[in-house]
Design an enzyme around this catalytic site. Structure first.
Site, PDB file in Angstrom:
ATOM      1  CG  ASN A 193      -6.104  -7.828   3.232  1.00 20.83           C
ATOM      2  OD1 ASN A 193      -6.477  -7.364   4.101  1.00 20.83           O
ATOM      3  ND2 ASN A 193      -5.868  -7.140   2.137  1.00 20.83           N
ATOM      4  CG  ASP A 241      -2.337  -6.735   3.873  1.00 19.88           C
ATOM      5  OD1 ASP A 241      -2.841  -7.515   4.198  1.00 19.88           O
ATOM      6  OD2 ASP A 241      -2.879  -5.481   3.851  1.00 19.88           O
ATOM      7  CE1 TYR A 271      -3.381  -4.439   0.847  1.00 24.21           C
ATOM      8  CE2 TYR A 271      -3.746  -3.375  -1.269  1.00 24.21           C
ATOM      9  CZ  TYR A 271      -3.875  -3.593   0.004  1.00 24.21           C
ATOM     10  OH  TYR A 271      -5.007  -2.958   0.508  1.00 24.21           O
ATOM     11  CD  GLU A 319      -3.601  -0.658   1.674  1.00 22.95           C
ATOM     12  OE1 GLU A 319      -4.347   0.489   1.092  1.00 22.95           O
ATOM     13  OE2 GLU A 319      -3.516  -0.800   2.609  1.00 22.95           O
TER      14      GLU A 319
END
Length: 261
Positions: free
Chosen positions: A155, A153, A112, A34
DNA sequence: ATGGCAGAACACTTCTGA
Protein backbone atom coordinates in the site's frame (compact mmCIF):
# COMPACT_ATOMS: atom_id res chain seq x y z
CA UNK A 1 12.15 -21.21 -6.79
CA UNK A 2 9.18 -19.07 -7.82
CA UNK A 3 7.59 -16.95 -5.08
CA UNK A 4 4.35 -15.14 -5.98
CA UNK A 5 2.33 -12.53 -4.12
CA UNK A 6 -1.30 -11.64 -4.84
CA UNK A 7 -3.90 -9.55 -3.08
CA UNK A 8 -6.96 -11.57 -4.09
CA UNK A 9 -9.68 -9.37 -2.54
CA UNK A 10 -11.62 -12.32 -1.02
CA UNK A 11 -10.29 -15.86 -1.50
CA UNK A 12 -13.82 -17.29 -1.62
CA UNK A 13 -14.91 -14.98 -4.44
CA UNK A 14 -11.61 -15.49 -6.29
CA UNK A 15 -11.18 -19.25 -5.83
CA UNK A 16 -11.53 -20.11 -9.55
CA UNK A 17 -9.08 -17.40 -10.62
CA UNK A 18 -6.47 -18.39 -8.06
CA UNK A 19 -6.61 -22.15 -8.64
CA UNK A 20 -6.50 -21.66 -12.41
CA UNK A 21 -3.54 -19.27 -12.08
CA UNK A 22 -1.67 -21.75 -9.86
CA UNK A 23 -2.18 -24.51 -12.45
CA UNK A 24 -0.83 -22.31 -15.25
CA UNK A 25 2.07 -20.74 -13.35
CA UNK A 26 2.90 -23.38 -10.69
CA UNK A 27 4.77 -21.15 -8.23
CA UNK A 28 6.56 -22.96 -5.40
CA UNK A 29 5.16 -20.45 -2.93
CA UNK A 30 2.29 -17.96 -3.14
CA UNK A 31 1.55 -15.31 -0.53
CA UNK A 32 -2.07 -14.14 -0.46
CA UNK A 33 -3.57 -11.00 1.06
CA UNK A 34 -7.12 -9.83 1.77
CA UNK A 35 -8.45 -13.35 2.06
CA UNK A 36 -11.39 -11.86 4.03
CA UNK A 37 -12.31 -15.10 5.76
CA UNK A 38 -11.95 -16.77 9.14
CA UNK A 39 -9.63 -19.78 9.31
CA UNK A 40 -12.49 -22.24 9.79
CA UNK A 41 -14.14 -21.06 6.54
CA UNK A 42 -10.98 -20.82 4.38
CA UNK A 43 -11.41 -23.03 1.27
CA UNK A 44 -8.38 -25.31 1.84
CA UNK A 45 -9.44 -28.26 -0.26
CA UNK A 46 -8.89 -26.85 -3.79
CA UNK A 47 -5.34 -25.88 -2.83
CA UNK A 48 -4.54 -29.18 -1.10
CA UNK A 49 -5.78 -30.93 -4.26
CA UNK A 50 -3.25 -28.89 -6.28
CA UNK A 51 -0.46 -30.07 -3.97
CA UNK A 52 -0.09 -27.01 -1.77
CA UNK A 53 0.47 -26.91 1.98
CA UNK A 54 -1.68 -24.10 3.41
CA UNK A 55 -0.83 -21.74 6.25
CA UNK A 56 -3.53 -19.19 7.01
CA UNK A 57 -4.27 -16.31 9.35
CA UNK A 58 -7.64 -14.73 8.69
CA UNK A 59 -10.53 -12.86 10.24
CA UNK A 60 -14.09 -12.03 9.30
CA UNK A 61 -14.72 -9.54 6.44
CA UNK A 62 -11.37 -7.73 6.36
CA UNK A 63 -7.65 -8.37 5.97
CA UNK A 64 -6.41 -11.97 6.23
CA UNK A 65 -3.16 -13.45 4.86
CA UNK A 66 -2.01 -16.91 3.78
CA UNK A 67 1.06 -18.71 2.48
CA UNK A 68 0.60 -21.70 0.17
CA UNK A 69 3.70 -23.79 -0.52
CA UNK A 70 4.45 -26.97 -2.45
CA UNK A 71 7.03 -27.97 0.18
CA UNK A 72 6.04 -27.78 3.83
CA UNK A 73 7.10 -24.67 5.73
CA UNK A 74 8.52 -24.83 9.24
CA UNK A 75 8.34 -22.36 12.12
CA UNK A 76 5.03 -20.83 11.03
CA UNK A 77 4.23 -17.69 12.98
CA UNK A 78 1.54 -15.01 12.70
CA UNK A 79 1.65 -11.36 13.68
CA UNK A 80 4.43 -9.34 15.31
CA UNK A 81 4.31 -10.89 18.79
CA UNK A 82 6.52 -13.95 18.12
CA UNK A 83 9.52 -11.66 17.46
CA UNK A 84 8.58 -8.43 19.23
CA UNK A 85 6.68 -9.78 22.25
CA UNK A 86 3.05 -9.36 23.23
CA UNK A 87 3.62 -6.03 24.90
CA UNK A 88 5.20 -4.34 21.88
CA UNK A 89 2.84 -5.97 19.39
CA UNK A 90 -0.09 -4.82 21.50
CA UNK A 91 -3.27 -4.20 19.54
CA UNK A 92 -1.41 -4.43 16.21
CA UNK A 93 -1.87 -8.20 15.98
CA UNK A 94 -5.66 -7.94 16.19
CA UNK A 95 -5.87 -7.35 12.44
CA UNK A 96 -4.51 -10.37 10.56
CA UNK A 97 -1.82 -8.87 8.35
CA UNK A 98 1.36 -10.95 8.76
CA UNK A 99 2.27 -14.63 8.45
CA UNK A 100 5.77 -16.10 8.15
CA UNK A 101 7.54 -19.41 7.80
CA UNK A 102 10.80 -21.06 6.73
CA UNK A 103 11.40 -23.08 3.56
CA UNK A 104 14.87 -24.57 3.15
CA UNK A 105 16.82 -21.82 4.90
CA UNK A 106 14.72 -19.00 3.46
CA UNK A 107 12.40 -16.94 5.67
CA UNK A 108 9.18 -16.06 3.80
CA UNK A 109 7.07 -13.22 5.23
CA UNK A 110 3.64 -12.38 3.77
CA UNK A 111 2.27 -8.95 4.68
CA UNK A 112 -0.84 -6.87 4.09
CA UNK A 113 0.18 -3.34 5.06
CA UNK A 114 -2.73 -1.16 6.27
CA UNK A 115 -4.30 1.07 3.63
CA UNK A 116 -4.24 4.24 5.71
CA UNK A 117 -7.50 5.72 4.38
CA UNK A 118 -6.51 9.39 4.16
CA UNK A 119 -3.34 11.27 5.02
CA UNK A 120 -3.72 12.64 8.54
CA UNK A 121 -6.53 10.26 9.53
CA UNK A 122 -6.51 7.86 12.48
CA UNK A 123 -6.01 4.97 10.06
CA UNK A 124 -3.05 6.75 8.49
CA UNK A 125 -1.46 7.06 11.91
CA UNK A 126 -2.11 3.34 12.46
CA UNK A 127 -0.40 2.56 9.15
CA UNK A 128 2.75 4.52 10.09
CA UNK A 129 2.91 2.82 13.50
CA UNK A 130 2.37 -0.58 11.86
CA UNK A 131 5.27 0.11 9.46
CA UNK A 132 7.54 1.05 12.36
CA UNK A 133 6.72 -2.26 14.04
CA UNK A 134 7.40 -4.05 10.76
CA UNK A 135 10.82 -2.39 10.64
CA UNK A 136 11.62 -3.61 14.18
CA UNK A 137 10.28 -7.06 13.30
CA UNK A 138 12.42 -7.30 10.14
CA UNK A 139 15.58 -6.24 11.96
CA UNK A 140 15.22 -9.29 14.21
CA UNK A 141 14.08 -11.57 11.37
CA UNK A 142 17.13 -10.65 9.25
CA UNK A 143 19.47 -11.45 12.15
CA UNK A 144 17.88 -14.89 12.42
CA UNK A 145 17.55 -15.54 8.66
CA UNK A 146 20.12 -13.93 6.34
CA UNK A 147 18.08 -15.30 3.44
CA UNK A 148 14.77 -13.48 3.67
CA UNK A 149 11.92 -12.68 1.29
CA UNK A 150 9.10 -10.38 2.43
CA UNK A 151 6.31 -9.82 -0.04
CA UNK A 152 2.75 -8.60 -0.16
CA UNK A 153 0.52 -5.58 -0.58
CA UNK A 154 2.58 -2.69 0.83
CA UNK A 155 0.00 0.00 0.00
CA UNK A 156 2.91 2.35 -0.77
CA UNK A 157 4.02 3.66 -4.17
CA UNK A 158 7.85 3.50 -3.94
CA UNK A 159 8.49 6.36 -6.36
CA UNK A 160 6.84 8.41 -9.08
CA UNK A 161 7.56 5.80 -11.79
CA UNK A 162 5.19 3.49 -9.94
CA UNK A 163 1.93 5.39 -10.52
CA UNK A 164 0.24 6.65 -13.66
CA UNK A 165 -0.28 10.21 -12.49
CA UNK A 166 2.04 11.10 -9.59
CA UNK A 167 1.18 14.80 -9.65
CA UNK A 168 -2.60 14.35 -9.41
CA UNK A 169 -2.11 11.77 -6.63
CA UNK A 170 0.66 13.58 -4.77
CA UNK A 171 -1.54 14.04 -1.71
CA UNK A 172 -3.05 10.56 -1.79
CA UNK A 173 -2.39 7.98 0.83
CA UNK A 174 0.39 5.70 -0.44
CA UNK A 175 2.56 8.53 -1.76
CA UNK A 176 3.09 10.72 1.30
CA UNK A 177 6.62 11.45 2.46
CA UNK A 178 6.24 9.72 5.87
CA UNK A 179 4.98 6.51 4.20
CA UNK A 180 7.79 6.50 1.66
CA UNK A 181 10.31 7.25 4.40
CA UNK A 182 8.98 4.32 6.44
CA UNK A 183 9.47 2.05 3.43
CA UNK A 184 12.96 3.46 2.82
CA UNK A 185 13.92 2.72 6.42
CA UNK A 186 12.73 -0.87 5.95
CA UNK A 187 14.73 -1.23 2.73
CA UNK A 188 17.81 0.19 4.44
CA UNK A 189 17.84 -2.78 6.80
CA UNK A 190 19.37 -4.60 3.82
CA UNK A 191 16.56 -5.37 1.39
CA UNK A 192 16.09 -4.79 -2.34
CA UNK A 193 13.12 -4.76 -4.71
CA UNK A 194 13.84 -7.40 -7.40
CA UNK A 195 11.33 -5.81 -9.78
CA UNK A 196 13.72 -2.88 -10.12
CA UNK A 197 16.68 -5.21 -10.70
CA UNK A 198 15.26 -6.01 -14.15
CA UNK A 199 12.93 -3.13 -15.08
CA UNK A 200 13.72 0.55 -14.70
CA UNK A 201 10.97 2.26 -16.70
CA UNK A 202 7.61 3.30 -15.31
CA UNK A 203 4.18 2.16 -16.47
CA UNK A 204 4.21 -1.22 -14.70
CA UNK A 205 1.49 -1.52 -12.08
CA UNK A 206 -0.02 -4.16 -9.79
CA UNK A 207 -3.28 -2.44 -8.77
CA UNK A 208 -5.97 -0.63 -10.77
CA UNK A 209 -9.10 0.96 -9.31
CA UNK A 210 -12.29 -0.88 -10.25
CA UNK A 211 -13.82 2.49 -11.12
CA UNK A 212 -13.49 4.84 -14.08
CA UNK A 213 -12.09 2.15 -16.42
CA UNK A 214 -8.72 2.42 -14.69
CA UNK A 215 -7.40 -0.92 -15.98
CA UNK A 216 -8.06 -0.46 -19.72
CA UNK A 217 -6.48 2.99 -19.40
CA UNK A 218 -3.57 1.51 -17.39
CA UNK A 219 -4.21 4.03 -14.65
CA UNK A 220 -2.49 1.88 -12.05
CA UNK A 221 -0.27 1.82 -9.02
CA UNK A 222 2.65 -0.53 -8.26
CA UNK A 223 2.01 -1.30 -4.60
CA UNK A 224 2.59 -5.08 -4.44
CA UNK A 225 6.27 -5.83 -3.92
CA UNK A 226 8.90 -8.34 -2.95
CA UNK A 227 11.91 -7.31 -0.89
CA UNK A 228 14.86 -9.69 -0.82
CA UNK A 229 17.89 -9.75 1.44
CA UNK A 230 21.15 -9.47 -0.46
CA UNK A 231 22.00 -13.19 -0.93
CA UNK A 232 18.57 -13.76 -2.53
CA UNK A 233 18.57 -10.49 -4.46
CA UNK A 234 21.84 -11.50 -6.10
CA UNK A 235 20.27 -14.82 -7.13
CA UNK A 236 17.01 -13.34 -8.48
CA UNK A 237 16.56 -14.37 -12.13
CA UNK A 238 13.44 -12.33 -12.97
CA UNK A 239 10.51 -10.50 -11.44
CA UNK A 240 7.28 -9.90 -13.33
CA UNK A 241 3.72 -8.70 -12.86
CA UNK A 242 1.13 -10.94 -14.54
CA UNK A 243 -1.76 -8.75 -15.66
CA UNK A 244 -3.63 -11.66 -17.30
CA UNK A 245 -5.90 -12.38 -14.28
CA UNK A 246 -6.83 -8.68 -14.08
CA UNK A 247 -8.49 -9.05 -17.51
CA UNK A 248 -10.90 -11.78 -16.40
CA UNK A 249 -14.55 -11.33 -15.43
CA UNK A 250 -14.86 -10.26 -11.79
CA UNK A 251 -11.14 -9.94 -11.15
CA UNK A 252 -9.27 -8.93 -8.03
CA UNK A 253 -8.23 -5.30 -8.35
CA UNK A 254 -4.61 -6.48 -7.88
CA UNK A 255 -2.45 -8.58 -10.21
CA UNK A 256 -0.01 -11.26 -9.01
CA UNK A 257 3.72 -10.52 -8.92
CA UNK A 258 6.27 -13.33 -9.26
CA UNK A 259 9.96 -13.42 -8.42
CA UNK A 260 12.16 -16.33 -9.50
CA UNK A 261 15.25 -17.06 -7.46
C1' DA B 1 -14.41 18.31 -5.44
C1' DT B 2 -16.78 14.24 -6.35
C1' DG B 3 -17.84 9.93 -8.06
C1' DG B 4 -16.96 6.04 -10.07
C1' DC B 5 -16.75 -0.21 -8.48
C1' DA B 6 -16.50 -4.36 -5.55
C1' DG B 7 -16.83 -7.38 -1.31
C1' DA B 8 -18.73 -8.57 3.26
C1' DA B 9 -22.26 -8.55 6.76
C1' DC B 10 -25.95 -8.05 12.91
C1' DA B 11 -27.37 -7.02 4.79
C1' DC B 12 -31.37 -3.42 1.02
C1' DT B 13 -27.34 0.23 3.98
C1' DT B 14 -22.84 0.88 5.76
C1' DC B 15 -17.92 0.13 6.09
C1' DT B 16 -13.63 -0.57 3.74
C1' DG B 17 -10.51 -0.36 0.10
C1' DA B 18 -6.02 3.08 -2.33
Amino acid sequence: MKIATWNVNSIRTRIEHVTSWLQTNSPDVICLQETKVTDKDFPLEPFINLGYNCYISGQKSYNGVAILSRSPLTQITTGFAPLLGEETAGIFDEQKRLIAGIIDDICIICVYVPNGSEVGSEKYDYKLKWLKLLQEYLKIALDKSPKLCICGDFNIVPDDRDIHNPKANANSVGLSVPERLALTEIIELGLNDPFRKFTSEGGHYSWWDYRAAAFPRNNGWRIDHHYLSFPLYEQAKNCTIDIAPRKLIKPSDHAPVIVEI
